[in-house]
Design an enzyme around this catalytic site. Sequence first.
Site, short mmCIF file in Angstrom:
data_model
loop_
_atom_site.label_atom_id
_atom_site.label_comp_id
_atom_site.label_asym_id
_atom_site.label_seq_id
_atom_site.Cartn_x
_atom_site.Cartn_y
_atom_site.Cartn_z
CB THR A 132 29.00 53.51 59.02
OG1 THR A 132 29.63 54.69 58.58
CG2 THR A 132 27.51 53.78 59.16
CG ASP A 133 32.64 57.28 60.46
OD1 ASP A 133 31.90 57.01 59.48
OD2 ASP A 133 33.76 57.81 60.32
CD GLU A 134 28.71 57.98 55.90
OE1 GLU A 134 27.59 58.39 55.58
OE2 GLU A 134 29.62 57.76 55.09
CE1 TYR A 158 25.64 52.71 54.41
CE2 TYR A 158 26.79 54.68 55.16
CZ TYR A 158 26.70 53.31 55.08
OH TYR A 158 27.68 52.52 55.65
CE LYS A 162 25.63 49.97 58.30
NZ LYS A 162 25.80 48.52 58.02
P1 NAD Z 1 29.81 46.89 49.64
O1 NAD Z 1 28.73 47.73 49.09
O2 NAD Z 1 31.12 46.84 48.95
O3 NAD Z 1 29.33 45.37 49.79
C1 NAD Z 1 28.06 45.05 50.28
C2 NAD Z 1 27.83 43.56 50.05
O4 NAD Z 1 26.52 43.23 50.58
C3 NAD Z 1 27.81 43.17 48.57
O5 NAD Z 1 28.52 41.96 48.37
C4 NAD Z 1 26.32 42.95 48.26
O6 NAD Z 1 26.09 42.01 47.23
C5 NAD Z 1 25.82 42.47 49.61
N1 NAD Z 1 24.38 42.72 49.79
C6 NAD Z 1 23.72 43.89 49.57
N2 NAD Z 1 22.42 43.73 49.82
C7 NAD Z 1 22.25 42.45 50.22
C8 NAD Z 1 21.12 41.69 50.63
N3 NAD Z 1 19.90 42.22 50.66
N4 NAD Z 1 21.31 40.41 50.99
C9 NAD Z 1 22.55 39.84 50.95
N5 NAD Z 1 23.64 40.50 50.56
C10 NAD Z 1 23.50 41.80 50.20
O7 NAD Z 1 29.98 47.40 51.14
P2 NAD Z 1 31.32 47.54 52.02
O8 NAD Z 1 31.96 48.84 51.72
O9 NAD Z 1 32.08 46.30 51.94
O10 NAD Z 1 30.65 47.67 53.48
C11 NAD Z 1 30.36 46.50 54.24
C12 NAD Z 1 29.72 46.94 55.56
O11 NAD Z 1 30.60 47.79 56.26
C13 NAD Z 1 28.41 47.72 55.36
O12 NAD Z 1 27.51 47.32 56.37
C14 NAD Z 1 28.83 49.18 55.57
O13 NAD Z 1 27.75 49.92 56.07
C15 NAD Z 1 29.94 49.02 56.58
N6 NAD Z 1 30.98 50.06 56.55
C16 NAD Z 1 31.60 50.39 55.38
C17 NAD Z 1 32.64 51.33 55.38
C18 NAD Z 1 33.37 51.70 54.12
O14 NAD Z 1 34.17 52.65 54.15
N7 NAD Z 1 33.19 51.02 53.01
C19 NAD Z 1 33.03 51.93 56.60
C20 NAD Z 1 32.33 51.57 57.76
C21 NAD Z 1 31.34 50.63 57.75
O1 DAU Z 2 32.51 56.86 57.04
C1 DAU Z 2 32.25 55.54 56.68
C2 DAU Z 2 31.52 55.51 55.36
O2 DAU Z 2 32.49 55.81 54.37
C3 DAU Z 2 30.85 54.17 55.08
O3 DAU Z 2 29.85 53.95 56.03
C4 DAU Z 2 30.25 54.16 53.67
O4 DAU Z 2 29.72 52.88 53.38
C5 DAU Z 2 31.34 54.48 52.68
O5 DAU Z 2 30.80 54.56 51.38
C6 DAU Z 2 32.02 55.81 53.04
O6 DAU Z 2 31.11 56.92 52.85
P1 DAU Z 2 31.61 58.30 52.20
O7 DAU Z 2 30.44 59.00 51.65
O8 DAU Z 2 32.49 59.05 53.14
O9 DAU Z 2 32.57 57.69 51.03
P2 DAU Z 2 32.79 58.13 49.50
O10 DAU Z 2 33.98 57.36 49.02
O11 DAU Z 2 31.54 58.07 48.72
O12 DAU Z 2 33.22 59.65 49.64
C7 DAU Z 2 34.34 60.04 50.41
C8 DAU Z 2 34.41 61.56 50.36
O13 DAU Z 2 34.77 61.96 49.02
C9 DAU Z 2 33.10 62.26 50.66
O14 DAU Z 2 33.35 63.45 51.38
C10 DAU Z 2 32.52 62.58 49.28
C11 DAU Z 2 33.77 62.81 48.44
N1 DAU Z 2 33.66 62.43 47.01
C12 DAU Z 2 33.17 61.19 46.69
C13 DAU Z 2 33.06 60.80 45.36
C14 DAU Z 2 32.49 59.45 45.01
C15 DAU Z 2 34.12 63.30 46.03
O15 DAU Z 2 34.61 64.41 46.34
N2 DAU Z 2 34.03 62.92 44.72
C16 DAU Z 2 33.50 61.70 44.35
O16 DAU Z 2 33.40 61.44 43.13
#
Ligand code: NAD
Ligand code: DAU
Length: 353
Positions: A132-134, A158, A162
């Site tokens: 992630t970019d975080e 988180y 990561k």
């Molecule tokens: P998600 O939370 O939707 O899915 C995570 C999956 O991993 C689920 O299916 C869960 O059952 C599985 N999992 C969790 N713990 C596990 C374990 N111990 N063993 C096996 N499986 C397990 O997550 P996502 O949003 O699809 O993100 C996927 C990846 O991409 C993550 O590594 C996250 O850090 C990264 N990422 C997410 C975003 C985003 O915006 N969602 C952006 C950048 C990077």
């Molecule tokens: O940047 C990549 C990341 O983006 C991934 O690594 C994470 O897995 C993914 O969850 C996401 O993280 P964020 O914290 O940015 O996503 P989230 O959707 O939780 O929140 C997006 C923005 O919106 C953040 O600034 C918080 C705000 N927010 C979120 C929720 C859930 C609100 O204002 N209200 C809300 O109820």
Amino acid sequence: MILVTGGAGFIGANFVLDWLRGCDEPILNVDKLTYAGNLRTLEPVLHDPKHVFARVDICDAAALDALFAEHRPRAVVHFAAESHVDRSIHGPADFVQTNVVGTFTLLEAARAYWSKLDAGERAAFRFLHVSTDEVFGSLSATDPQFSETTPYAPNSPYSATKAGSDHLVRAYHHTYGLPTLTTNCSNNYGPYQFPEKLIPLVIANAIAGKSLPVYGDGQNVRDWLYVGDHCAAIREVLGCGEPGETYNIGGWNEKTNIEVVHTICDLLDAARPKANGSYRDQITFVKDRPGHDRRYAIDARKLEGKLGWKPAETFETGLAKTVRWYLENQAWVGEVASGDYRKWVETNYTERG
Ligand code: NAD
Ligand code: DAU
């Protein structure tokens, strides 16, 4: 075949579905099925012989060794993680366990398997770590975007876990020569995203007539990427990335949270008008997230320059598709938003007032 972890989650499932639609190579899908993992999402491929599902925790070394020995994958694409920042603030232990210990356990299993391959297979093997970019921390309004050389400065439990997993992956390349690739992507959105994250939460709450909670002043900035574009970038890096390298992935779509929420409301006003007023009337500003990162932004020029990848969707086209998908797939939302989800909503939002 390739081994995918977390392939029942949001991005992993989109990756699995896209992969199996686009090519004949089978997938071994390893997922623990936490609250975030849903077999329902994988329904179209559950009976496809090219899709092998194993309900396994990536912290289970013996189970992973057995899967590597039986299926002999040519590559690993590692999505599995605890992924929600707010949950990491309420309960960081699961994040340390899965993101750090789980990634370490997977790396060890991959290394043991890889080291016994013949020279040709060893050279061709890839371990792609999805991050992630975080991990880069928070930008001010005028800072340049994150590049691959931006120093790590994770701010939430988180992102710290990561970052830890990214460092382990780097070390396994540097020390053992494991052919790793790491991608650091910005915020994803699209079909099958669990409705604890901003975009699906706002769509679901809007339709249900509930308040649309915006943290703090709504001016935090995220750089949004359509999930299909993220999956395409991962395929590109897996195919042509240089082992040991990291690649930033982003959509060149910086938006404040309030802009995102307004755009969703406007799309819903057009697609499903309310009897009175606009969905914007449901917006409520609530207590901020502790340690809330102000701005994320990705410089994705390396990926474009070296591998020719560019996002296909703009924020406008991607968000319109996403809103349409949620309107047409409310049964999916209803199913995933059950027991644990309701408890989470109570925990996270009651205290925000
Ligand atoms: P998600 O939370 O939707 O899915 C995570 C999956 O991993 C689920 O299916 C869960 O059952 C599985 N999992 C969790 N713990 C596990 C374990 N111990 N063993 C096996 N499986 C397990 O997550 P996502 O949003 O699809 O993100 C996927 C990846 O991409 C993550 O590594 C996250 O850090 C990264 N990422 C997410 C975003 C985003 O915006 N969602 C952006 C950048 C990077
Ligand atoms: O940047 C990549 C990341 O983006 C991934 O690594 C994470 O897995 C993914 O969850 C996401 O993280 P964020 O914290 O940015 O996503 P989230 O959707 O939780 O929140 C997006 C923005 O919106 C953040 O600034 C918080 C705000 N927010 C979120 C929720 C859930 C609100 O204002 N209200 C809300 O109820």
